[in-house]
Write a protein that holds these residues in place. Structure first.
Motif, PDB file in Angstrom:
ATOM      1  N   VAL A  66       0.855  -1.191   0.000  1.00  0.00           N
ATOM      2  CA  VAL A  66       0.000   0.000   0.000  1.00  0.00           C
ATOM      3  C   VAL A  66       0.888   1.236   0.000  1.00  0.00           C
ATOM      4  O   VAL A  66       1.740   1.399   0.886  1.00  0.00           O
ATOM      5  N   MET A  67       0.686   2.109  -1.008  1.00  0.00           N
ATOM      6  CA  MET A  67       1.515   3.302  -1.154  1.00  0.00           C
ATOM      7  C   MET A  67       0.682   4.561  -0.965  1.00  0.00           C
ATOM      8  O   MET A  67      -0.494   4.604  -1.300  1.00  0.00           O
ATOM      9  N   ASN A  68       1.352   5.607  -0.433  1.00  0.00           N
ATOM     10  CA  ASN A  68       0.691   6.891  -0.220  1.00  0.00           C
ATOM     11  C   ASN A  68       1.754   7.977  -0.161  1.00  0.00           C
ATOM     12  O   ASN A  68       2.725   7.866   0.592  1.00  0.00           O
ATOM     13  N   HIS A  69       1.592   9.002  -0.992  1.00  0.00           N
ATOM     14  CA  HIS A  69       2.526  10.132  -1.021  1.00  0.00           C
ATOM     15  C   HIS A  69       3.979   9.684  -1.172  1.00  0.00           C
ATOM     16  O   HIS A  69       4.879  10.187  -0.494  1.00  0.00           O
ATOM     17  N   GLY A  70       4.206   8.702  -2.050  1.00  0.00           N
ATOM     18  CA  GLY A  70       5.565   8.285  -2.357  1.00  0.00           C
ATOM     19  C   GLY A  70       6.224   7.380  -1.346  1.00  0.00           C
ATOM     20  O   GLY A  70       7.413   7.074  -1.463  1.00  0.00           O
ATOM     21  N   ARG A  71       5.475   6.926  -0.353  1.00  0.00           N
ATOM     22  CA  ARG A  71       6.018   6.039   0.660  1.00  0.00           C
ATOM     23  C   ARG A  71       5.176   4.776   0.783  1.00  0.00           C
ATOM     24  O   ARG A  71       4.013   4.753   0.383  1.00  0.00           O
ATOM     25  N   ILE A  72       5.775   3.743   1.349  1.00  0.00           N
ATOM     26  CA  ILE A  72       5.042   2.506   1.617  1.00  0.00           C
ATOM     27  C   ILE A  72       4.381   2.634   2.987  1.00  0.00           C
ATOM     28  O   ILE A  72       5.056   2.771   4.005  1.00  0.00           O
ATOM     29  N   GLU A  73       3.050   2.607   2.993  1.00  0.00           N
ATOM     30  CA  GLU A  73       2.286   2.682   4.247  1.00  0.00           C
ATOM     31  C   GLU A  73       2.231   1.329   4.955  1.00  0.00           C
ATOM     32  O   GLU A  73       2.257   1.259   6.175  1.00  0.00           O
ATOM     33  N   ASP A  74       2.110   0.274   4.154  1.00  0.00           N
ATOM     34  CA  ASP A  74       1.885  -1.053   4.729  1.00  0.00           C
ATOM     35  C   ASP A  74       2.187  -2.076   3.651  1.00  0.00           C
ATOM     36  O   ASP A  74       2.109  -1.781   2.451  1.00  0.00           O
ATOM     37  N   GLN A  75       2.516  -3.287   4.044  1.00  0.00           N
ATOM     38  CA  GLN A  75       2.709  -4.366   3.084  1.00  0.00           C
ATOM     39  C   GLN A  75       2.586  -5.702   3.804  1.00  0.00           C
ATOM     40  O   GLN A  75       2.853  -5.820   4.999  1.00  0.00           O
ATOM     41  N   GLY A  76       2.165  -6.708   3.032  1.00  0.00           N
ATOM     42  CA  GLY A  76       2.020  -8.042   3.584  1.00  0.00           C
ATOM     43  C   GLY A  76       0.937  -8.812   2.876  1.00  0.00           C
ATOM     44  O   GLY A  76       0.392  -8.359   1.858  1.00  0.00           O
ATOM     45  N   PRO A  77       0.575  -9.990   3.386  1.00  0.00           N
ATOM     46  CA  PRO A  77      -0.521 -10.767   2.796  1.00  0.00           C
ATOM     47  C   PRO A  77      -1.822  -9.964   2.868  1.00  0.00           C
ATOM     48  O   PRO A  77      -2.047  -9.217   3.826  1.00  0.00           O
ATOM     49  N   PRO A  78      -2.686 -10.098   1.859  1.00  0.00           N
ATOM     50  CA  PRO A  78      -3.919  -9.291   1.859  1.00  0.00           C
ATOM     51  C   PRO A  78      -4.782  -9.484   3.093  1.00  0.00           C
ATOM     52  O   PRO A  78      -5.389  -8.529   3.586  1.00  0.00           O
ATOM     53  N   GLU A  79      -4.835 -10.713   3.623  1.00  0.00           N
ATOM     54  CA  GLU A  79      -5.657 -10.957   4.802  1.00  0.00           C
ATOM     55  C   GLU A  79      -5.179 -10.128   5.984  1.00  0.00           C
ATOM     56  O   GLU A  79      -5.981  -9.554   6.730  1.00  0.00           O
ATOM     57  N   ARG A  80      -3.853 -10.055   6.188  1.00  0.00           N
ATOM     58  CA  ARG A  80      -3.312  -9.288   7.311  1.00  0.00           C
ATOM     59  C   ARG A  80      -3.486  -7.783   7.086  1.00  0.00           C
ATOM     60  O   ARG A  80      -3.891  -7.040   7.994  1.00  0.00           O
ATOM     61  N   VAL A  81      -3.202  -7.317   5.864  1.00  0.00           N
ATOM     62  CA  VAL A  81      -3.297  -5.882   5.582  1.00  0.00           C
ATOM     63  C   VAL A  81      -4.726  -5.390   5.759  1.00  0.00           C
ATOM     64  O   VAL A  81      -4.960  -4.281   6.247  1.00  0.00           O
ATOM     65  N   TYR A  82      -5.701  -6.222   5.403  1.00  0.00           N
ATOM     66  CA  TYR A  82      -7.099  -5.824   5.572  1.00  0.00           C
ATOM     67  C   TYR A  82      -7.555  -5.938   7.024  1.00  0.00           C
ATOM     68  O   TYR A  82      -8.155  -5.015   7.575  1.00  0.00           O
ATOM     69  N   ALA A  83      -7.274  -7.066   7.654  1.00  0.00           N
ATOM     70  CA  ALA A  83      -7.789  -7.319   8.999  1.00  0.00           C
ATOM     71  C   ALA A  83      -7.037  -6.548  10.079  1.00  0.00           C
ATOM     72  O   ALA A  83      -7.635  -6.141  11.084  1.00  0.00           O
ATOM     73  N   ARG A  84      -5.723  -6.341   9.890  1.00  0.00           N
ATOM     74  CA  ARG A  84      -4.915  -5.646  10.879  1.00  0.00           C
ATOM     75  C   ARG A  84      -4.000  -4.625  10.189  1.00  0.00           C
ATOM     76  O   ARG A  84      -2.773  -4.765  10.187  1.00  0.00           O
ATOM     77  N   PRO A  85      -4.585  -3.588   9.588  1.00  0.00           N
ATOM     78  CA  PRO A  85      -3.779  -2.586   8.887  1.00  0.00           C
ATOM     79  C   PRO A  85      -2.816  -1.875   9.835  1.00  0.00           C
ATOM     80  O   PRO A  85      -3.137  -1.651  11.012  1.00  0.00           O
ATOM     81  N   ALA A  86      -1.643  -1.511   9.323  1.00  0.00           N
ATOM     82  CA  ALA A  86      -0.616  -0.912  10.171  1.00  0.00           C
ATOM     83  C   ALA A  86      -0.870   0.562  10.443  1.00  0.00           C
ATOM     84  O   ALA A  86      -0.386   1.096  11.444  1.00  0.00           O
ATOM     85  N   THR A  87      -1.607   1.235   9.547  1.00  0.00           N
ATOM     86  CA  THR A  87      -1.824   2.673   9.698  1.00  0.00           C
ATOM     87  C   THR A  87      -3.280   3.032   9.451  1.00  0.00           C
ATOM     88  O   THR A  87      -4.048   2.261   8.877  1.00  0.00           O
ATOM     89  N   ARG A  88      -3.627   4.242   9.866  1.00  0.00           N
ATOM     90  CA  ARG A  88      -4.981   4.747   9.648  1.00  0.00           C
ATOM     91  C   ARG A  88      -5.288   4.856   8.161  1.00  0.00           C
ATOM     92  O   ARG A  88      -6.402   4.545   7.723  1.00  0.00           O
TER      93      ARG A  88
END
Length: 334
Positions: A207-229
């Motif tokens: 997941v990218m935002n403003h030129g940086r990586i916000e989050d990354q990983g398996p889709p299940e984890r990124v959806y269920a437990r996102p790292a950022t708002r």
């Protein structure tokens, strides 16, 4: 095992606009990676740098352990499928697929045999002699895929390849893309802004935002437990509620939930809101979406989204009691 693709501290600007800001990323062999983000997040620039169409101003790109940062597109072990497919209209489908092999100097008989074999992989073996205008959009997309794969790249880059297709065909092609990737074993890196497409295809989401990586990983984890708002709001819908953390809990207008001392907000997915609970709310909107109803309800000062069963008897203006499954509440630090 050494990563197939290693992006190390890559930064790039267009004029005063910083489109990539110290991005580092490692991608595995045989993976299907999706670069996901809104317009302007840097995902397409990242793909262009991987393909050699843009040289980064800082950092480097390694593929199979080799520094490819300054390598021309034709020299690096990548191939790209663009959104418009870029097929040659005057050539047959077989000639289109074999074009890259022809540029490599392969003899006609051998390249035609390989083109036929790759068309068979994408389910178009009967279209060898046809022209692009005789095929549907989905079929032309598969021809572009076959043309890219026939040269046996280490990495296949896909720049929003499904963007021009209608919804039904796009979903069909998602299934076909994933099946083809599993069959050939080539690593795919796919750019999209469509969250559902990303989750349907990827085994690794970035997941990218403003030129940086916000989050990354398996889709299940990124959806269920996102790292950022940002990830919580971009990867599907969420109700973001502020809170105050103390003694292993966070107090919010919708209740108390387990959380660390650094918790600042909670995110609540609409599928984890149900009828029958302690939260009094007034229904503001109901949208029937076939398998469920998307309900917007006002609970005090909080506007809460809920995904209720299609048969649920709810209507605008109705007073309802709602419950939130605490096991699925997402705790956020920002």
């Amino acid at each position: 095992m050494t990563a197939l693709v290693a992006i190390e501290h890559v930064s790039h600007s267009f004029g005063a606009a910083r489109v990539l800001d110290d991005v580092s990323l490692s991608l595995a062999h045989d993976s299907y990676t999706v670069l996901l983000g809104p317009s302007g997040s840097g995902k397409t620039t990242m793909l262009s740098i991987l393909g050699g169409f843009i040289a980064p101003q800082q950092g480097r790109v390694l593929i199979k352990g080799e520094d490819c940062t300054a390598m021309a597109p034709a020299k690096r072990p990548t191939a790209t499928v663009f959104q418009d497919y870029a097929l040659f209209p005057h050539m047959s489908i077989g000639a289109n697929v074999g074009f890259g092999l022809r540029m490599m100097g392969m003899a006609r008989r051998e390249r035609e045999a390989q083109a036929r074999a790759m068309l068979d992989v994408v389910g178009l073996s009967a279209s060898f002699e046809r022209k692009p205008h005789q095929l549907s959009g989905g079929q032309r997309q598969r021809v572009a895929l076959a043309r890219a794969l026939v040269v046996q790249p280490a990495v296949l880059l896909l720049d929003e390849p499904l963007g021009a297709l209608d919804l039904k065909l796009r979903r069909q092609m998602q299934d076909e893309l994933k099946a083809i990737q599993r069959r050939v074993g080539t690593a795919f890196i796919h750019v999209t802004h469509d969250q559902e497409e990303a989750m349907a295809l990827a085994d690794h989401i970035v997941v990218m935002n403003h030129g940086r990586i916000e989050d990354q990983g398996p889709p299940e984890r990124v959806y269920a437990r996102p790292a950022t708002r940002f990830t919580a709001t971009f990867m599907g819908e969420s109700t973001i509620v502020p809170g105050t953390a103390a003694y292993g809990m966070i107090d919010t207008p919708l209740g108390r939930f387990p959380a660390g001392l650094d918790a600042r907000h909670v995110a609540i997915r609409p599928e984890h809101v149900t009828l029958g609970g302690p939260i009094a709310a007034t229904v503001q909107d109901v949208v029937y979406q076939g398998s469920f109803k998307r309900v917007t309800a006002q609970a005090g000062e909080t506007t809460l989204l809920a995904r209720l069963p299609a048969a649920a008897a709810v209507s605008v203006g109705q007073q309802v009691m709602l419950a939130i499954d605490p096991a699925h509440v997402i705790v956020l630090k920002d």
